[in-house]
Design a protein around this motif. Structure first.
Motif, short mmCIF file in Angstrom:
data_model
loop_
_atom_site.label_atom_id
_atom_site.label_comp_id
_atom_site.label_asym_id
_atom_site.label_seq_id
_atom_site.Cartn_x
_atom_site.Cartn_y
_atom_site.Cartn_z
N LEU A 1 0.84 -0.90 0.17
CA LEU A 1 0.14 -0.18 0.03
C LEU A 1 0.79 1.11 0.16
O LEU A 1 1.85 1.49 0.52
N VAL A 2 0.49 2.43 -0.94
CA VAL A 2 1.34 3.29 -1.61
C VAL A 2 0.61 4.49 -0.31
O VAL A 2 0.04 4.82 -0.90
N SER A 3 1.66 5.62 -0.63
CA SER A 3 1.01 6.94 -0.22
C SER A 3 0.64 7.74 -1.75
O SER A 3 1.56 7.67 -2.84
N PRO A 4 -0.78 8.71 -1.98
CA PRO A 4 -0.44 8.75 -3.78
C PRO A 4 1.20 9.36 -4.12
O PRO A 4 1.42 9.17 -5.14
N ALA A 5 1.50 10.17 -3.21
CA ALA A 5 2.66 10.97 -4.06
C ALA A 5 4.00 9.18 -4.14
O ALA A 5 4.35 9.91 -5.02
N LEU A 6 3.61 8.80 -3.49
CA LEU A 6 4.85 7.25 -3.66
C LEU A 6 4.45 6.71 -5.55
O LEU A 6 5.30 6.34 -5.65
N ARG A 7 2.78 6.63 -5.24
CA ARG A 7 2.64 5.94 -6.38
C ARG A 7 2.53 7.20 -7.56
O ARG A 7 3.73 5.95 -8.44
N GLU A 8 3.01 8.28 -7.59
CA GLU A 8 3.22 9.03 -8.75
C GLU A 8 4.71 8.61 -8.53
O GLU A 8 5.40 9.34 -10.04
N LEU A 9 5.62 8.54 -7.56
CA LEU A 9 7.16 8.40 -8.39
C LEU A 9 7.39 7.43 -8.54
O LEU A 9 8.48 7.38 -9.34
N LEU A 10 6.80 6.30 -8.37
CA LEU A 10 7.38 4.76 -8.77
C LEU A 10 6.58 4.66 -9.89
O LEU A 10 8.07 3.95 -11.16
N ALA A 11 5.35 5.58 -10.50
CA ALA A 11 6.06 5.12 -12.21
C ALA A 11 6.32 6.63 -13.19
O ALA A 11 6.29 6.68 -13.77
N SER A 12 6.91 7.49 -12.64
CA SER A 12 8.27 8.30 -13.23
C SER A 12 9.16 7.26 -13.95
O SER A 12 9.46 6.18 -12.82
N LEU B 1 14.68 2.94 -7.94
CA LEU B 1 13.56 2.96 -6.33
C LEU B 1 12.59 1.88 -6.57
O LEU B 1 12.14 1.07 -5.95
N ARG B 2 11.99 1.21 -7.73
CA ARG B 2 11.47 0.34 -8.28
C ARG B 2 11.93 -1.19 -8.18
O ARG B 2 10.79 -2.00 -7.00
N GLU B 3 13.17 -1.15 -8.21
CA GLU B 3 14.21 -2.26 -7.94
C GLU B 3 14.25 -2.74 -6.28
O GLU B 3 14.15 -3.47 -5.80
N ARG B 4 14.32 -1.75 -5.59
CA ARG B 4 14.56 -1.41 -4.30
C ARG B 4 12.34 -1.55 -3.45
O ARG B 4 13.05 -2.48 -2.55
N LEU B 5 12.03 -1.40 -4.24
CA LEU B 5 10.59 -1.99 -4.14
C LEU B 5 9.89 -2.52 -4.65
O LEU B 5 9.30 -2.41 -5.39
N ASN C 1 19.76 -0.82 -2.84
CA ASN C 1 18.92 -1.10 -3.13
C ASN C 1 20.22 -3.08 -2.96
O ASN C 1 19.27 -3.59 -3.08
N THR C 2 21.40 -2.87 -3.27
CA THR C 2 22.51 -3.69 -3.07
C THR C 2 21.69 -4.55 -1.01
O THR C 2 21.52 -5.09 -0.98
N ALA C 3 21.85 -3.20 0.11
CA ALA C 3 21.30 -3.81 1.06
C ALA C 3 19.75 -4.55 1.01
O ALA C 3 20.00 -4.72 1.74
N ALA C 4 19.68 -3.71 0.47
CA ALA C 4 17.78 -3.87 0.72
C ALA C 4 17.96 -5.60 -0.03
O ALA C 4 16.78 -6.81 1.02
N GLN C 5 18.42 -5.95 -0.67
CA GLN C 5 18.12 -7.88 -1.47
C GLN C 5 18.90 -8.43 -0.38
O GLN C 5 18.50 -9.48 0.48
N ILE C 6 19.62 -8.00 0.48
CA ILE C 6 20.88 -8.63 0.99
C ILE C 6 20.04 -8.44 2.62
O ILE C 6 19.87 -9.95 3.05
N ASP C 7 19.55 -7.45 2.68
CA ASP C 7 18.68 -7.72 4.37
C ASP C 7 17.80 -6.41 4.30
O ASP C 7 17.82 -5.27 4.65
N PRO C 8 16.59 -6.86 4.58
CA PRO C 8 15.33 -5.89 4.16
C PRO C 8 15.12 -4.97 4.90
O PRO C 8 14.85 -3.96 5.16
N VAL C 9 15.71 -5.40 6.77
CA VAL C 9 15.51 -4.59 7.86
C VAL C 9 16.58 -4.02 8.09
O VAL C 9 16.84 -3.77 9.32
N SER C 10 17.50 -4.08 7.39
CA SER C 10 19.01 -2.79 7.42
C SER C 10 18.40 -1.73 7.23
O SER C 10 17.70 -1.11 6.94
#
Length: 781
Positions: free
Chosen positions: A121-132, A138-142, A629-638
């Protein structure tokens, strides 16, 4: 005189303002626009308490930290939550991973349900950012599928970037570090908020400094076109009206302009209120619903502005004699007296003096005295500036023609010139005082971390120490990374249960340990004793030697207080080598044992916390995004943080941001009001200017004369503002028990900004000046 007669005269003046032909309409429009801009800013100020309370309510409702050292038991109403907040370039993104442990798990504010694994679930501003198209990294990280939108109940503003993602396999962290088990959202231990006396005093000063120029502008706006108005009032004297009647009629004209200005100001505020939802100012956005003015404060504005218009007009006309055959304004005026003008700043100092040296240790500052003292000091500028301008221009020797025209005009109407720049002078004086205050108390709210951004630009805290080695290798292979250093740490004590745990054990390979200390030689299996630059800190060298004495067992992760620990013994070798601390160490307070992996007891591994220090290629713009991005792939809660040399208090930062936003609004108001004032003065003098051109005066000469007319008063006003601002800043610093220092570069910068605004406004008036100096300007009806 009866109240009915008074009201009738005011009503007649109001009718003249709206039915007095083109001249009356132009003057009323100028007054209304000037007043309207001030009213809009005043209404915005009255809405600030609603913004603060609205955002605070959301922050409190969505709090998801238990602040508990003990892990909570699992139940059908519990939820595992991991904080995965991150950054996208310069924008902060609030992220949470959610794993329900039962059908009654709580739902965060703003969400209508909990997302399943892989959903988001995303905020409207983040939805807009991810669509840019620019947000590929950022889309690879999320990498979650968007299945819903977060509503305003869970957002601080419409432009806030927030997401909730579903997860599986989360493990609760000890002490509530990164993963929490919740039964509900909201602050579990609400405490009465402690108010810092100095911060509270700073808030009061900010409000007074930002609102005082607005009041000055409104007072000046109600006097637009007063020379032409007074000549029209002479006709009323010719038909039998007495002096007091004409004054009341003039006040009625000002009242009409102020009332129309109220309507315009309300309209500007409502338009700005709607616009607030679509813009971000200095990283902050606000919902229009938050910008609801306090009814009591809005009513005060609605009453005070018209009342001030009437009062200012009556006071201004005391020095004007309106006779049946004309207006006696150009006679030699009575010289302005200085003594009573000095009483205002002196009274302000007298109110502030008892609080000098109070600081934080003697309770709160008296809010009434602080407000009144600062008001009187700033009001002193508006009283002293007309006297200063009059005295200086009376002694000027006019030489070139443009200079002569400017000086003569100032000598005839120095009060008008002073009114024009009063607001700028007050704003600059307040800005200088605030700059001194913020700079002087900054050390109490901005702490030095000791980190060197040249050694490492990012730090990654892992949730699992076992991933340190592979994670450091993966980070090293990431695009834009020059080097990565992986270390693991745990606490170290002298006994299994130690009331104080002053030292640490740091685990890493030889290359990583060399980033902390100067090692003579190193191979896997070695252990070193390291004492930091503080020589053992508060415990001293003797305690350090006792903890690491040869043949003694020190304990990794000992129990202390109510916190359980593993208390794994590690025997101190008789040949333990003491090594020298590096001044540019990646870990600032690493004092204790440096251990290579083969020398660490296996039982101590669960106590370790993993950290990776990263050096990036600063020439690559998105180097930090690749690392995240690499850190999120290794440990999502880092937890990933940028290494900075300083750390700033959140409250101090919020106050400074609010001050800068308010100062920007006041600066816009300064420029707009000055432009309206300059255009009004040119309109008043268009026949005179046209006559000068008709007699052969060059337009360039008139342009320079207009520039000198602005430059002289503003120079005097800025000099006075610098003196008052530095004085007020020194008093506020003494009240805060801080050292009085003057950053002259900041003073010169702020005075330069004020001068630049006036210069820009003057340049904008040159095209209208050229139009007004055409021969057609001599026509009359």
């Amino acid at each position: 005189m009866s109240l009915r007669q008074y009201a009738r005269d005011l009503g007649m003046g109001a009718r003249f303002a709206v039915t007095g032909g083109r001249e009356g309409w132009v003057r009323t429009a100028l007054t209304a626009v000037g007043v309207g801009m001030g009213v809009a800013l005043l209404l915005l100020t009255t809405a600030l308490p609603g913004v603060v309370s609205g955002r605070h309510a959301v922050e409190e409702a969505r709090t998801d930290y238990t602040f508990s050292a003990e892990p909570r038991p699992r139940g059908d109403d519990t939820l595992l939550l991991a904080d995965t907040s991150t950054w996208w370039r310069t924008e902060s993104i609030r992220g949470r991973l959610l794993e329900p442990e039962g059908p009654k798990a709580p739902v965060p504010p703003g969400a209508d349900r909990l997302p399943a694994k892989g959903e988001m679930l995303v905020s409207p501003a983040l939805r807009e950012l991810l669509a840019s198209p620019d947000a590929k990294l950022l889309r690879e990280r999320l990498p979650y599928r968007i299945t819903g939108t977060i509503s305003s109940e869970g957002l601080l503003g419409p432009r806030e970037l927030v997401y909730f993602a579903g997860a599986e396999g989360l493990k609760q962290s000890a002490g509530g570090a990164r993963v929490e088990r919740l039964r509900s959202f909201g602050d579990p231990q609400p405490q009465p908020e402690h108010t810092d006396p100095v911060l509270l005093m700073m808030v009061l000063v900010v409000f007074v400094v930002l609102l005082m120029p607005v009041a000055v502008f409104i007072a000046a706006a109600v006097r637009f076109g007063d020379e032409r108005r007074d000549r029209r009032l002479a006709a009323l004297r010719l038909v039998g009206a007495d002096g007091w009647t004409t004054r009341r009629i003039a006040a009625g004209e000002a009242l009409a302009g102020a009332l129309i200005g109220l309507v315009i100001g309300a309209g500007l505020f409502l338009a700005g209120r709607q616009l607030a939802g679509s813009v971000t100012v200095m990283g902050e956005s606000f919902y229009p619903a938050y910008l609801d003015p306090s009814p009591l404060l809005a009513l005060l504005v609605a009453f005070a502005v018209p009342a001030s218009a009437v009062l200012v007009t009556l006071l201004a006309m005391r020095g004007v004699v309106i006779e049946p055959l004309g207006v006696v304004r150009t006679a030699v005026p009575v010289r302005r007296r200085l003594w009573w003008r000095l009483l205002l700043p002196l009274a302000g100092l007298a109110l502030l003096y008892p609080m000098i040296g109070q600081g934080r240790s003697h309770g709160d500052f008296d809010q009434k005295f602080v407000t009144a003292g600062v008001l009187l000091l700033l009001t002193g500028i508006t009283a002293l500036l007309p006297w200063l301008v009059e005295r200086v221009v009376a002694r000027l020797d006019p030489s070139p023609l443009s200079w002569q025209l400017a000086v003569r005009r100032l000598q005839l109407s120095s009060g008008t010139a002073a009114r024009t720049v009063n607001g700028v002078a007050v704003a600059v004086a307040g800005a200088i005082a605030l700059q001194m205050l913020f700079a002087g108390v900054q050390s109490a709210y901005v702490s030095d971390t000791g980190n060197d951004p040249a050694r490492a630009q990012m730090e990654i805290d892992l949730s699992d120490h076992g991933r340190v080695g592979p994670a450091a290798a993966a980070i090293a292979r990431t695009e834009g990374v020059r080097a990565s250093v992986g270390l693991a740490t745990a606490s170290l004590g002298e006994k299994p249960r130690d009331a104080e745990v002053p030292y640490s054990v740091v685990v890493g390979d030889c290359a990583a340990l060399r980033e902390l200390a100067h090692l003579p030689s190193c191979r896997d299996g070695d252990t070193f004793g390291l004492i930091g630059p503080d020589n053992g800190g508060a415990f001293g060298r003797s305690y350090f030697d006792a903890t690491l004495r040869p043949g003694h067992d020190a304990y990794i992760d000992p129990a202390y207080g109510d916190t359980p620990g593993l208390a794994v013994p590690i025997t101190i070798s008789g040949h333990l080598r003491q090594v020298a601390y590096r001044k540019d160490s990646l870990m600032l307070h690493a004092t204790g044992l440096l251990v290579t992996p083969a020398a660490l007891p296996k039982a101590a591994e669960p106590a370790l916390l993993g950290q990776i220090y990263v050096r990036t290629d600063r020439a690559l713009p998105d180097a930090q995004e690749y690392v995240r991005n690499t850190a999120a792939q290794i440990d999502p809660v880092s937890e990933i943080t940028a290494v900075t040399p300083t750390r700033t208090s959140a409250r101090y930062t919020s106050l400074r941001t609010g001050m800068l936003i308010g100062a920007s609004c006041v600066l816009i108001l300064i420029g707009a009001s000055l432009l309206v004032s300059q255009l009004e003065q040119l309109r008043e003098r268009r026949r005179l200017l046209s006559a000068l051109v008709a007699f052969g005066t060059r337009r360039r000469t008139l342009g320079w004369s207009v520039l000198w007319q602005s430059a002289l008063p503003i120079t005097l006003g800025l000099l006075l503002a610098a003196v008052v601002g530095v004085g007020l800043g020194a008093v506020l610093l003494r009240m805060s028990a801080a050292k009085v220092t003057v950053a002259w570069a900041d003073v010169l910068t702020l005075t330069g900004v004020g001068a630049g605004v006036v210069l820009a406004v003057t340049l904008l008036t040159l095209p209208p000046l050229l139009r007004l100096t055409r021969p057609e300007g001599l026509r009359t009806e």
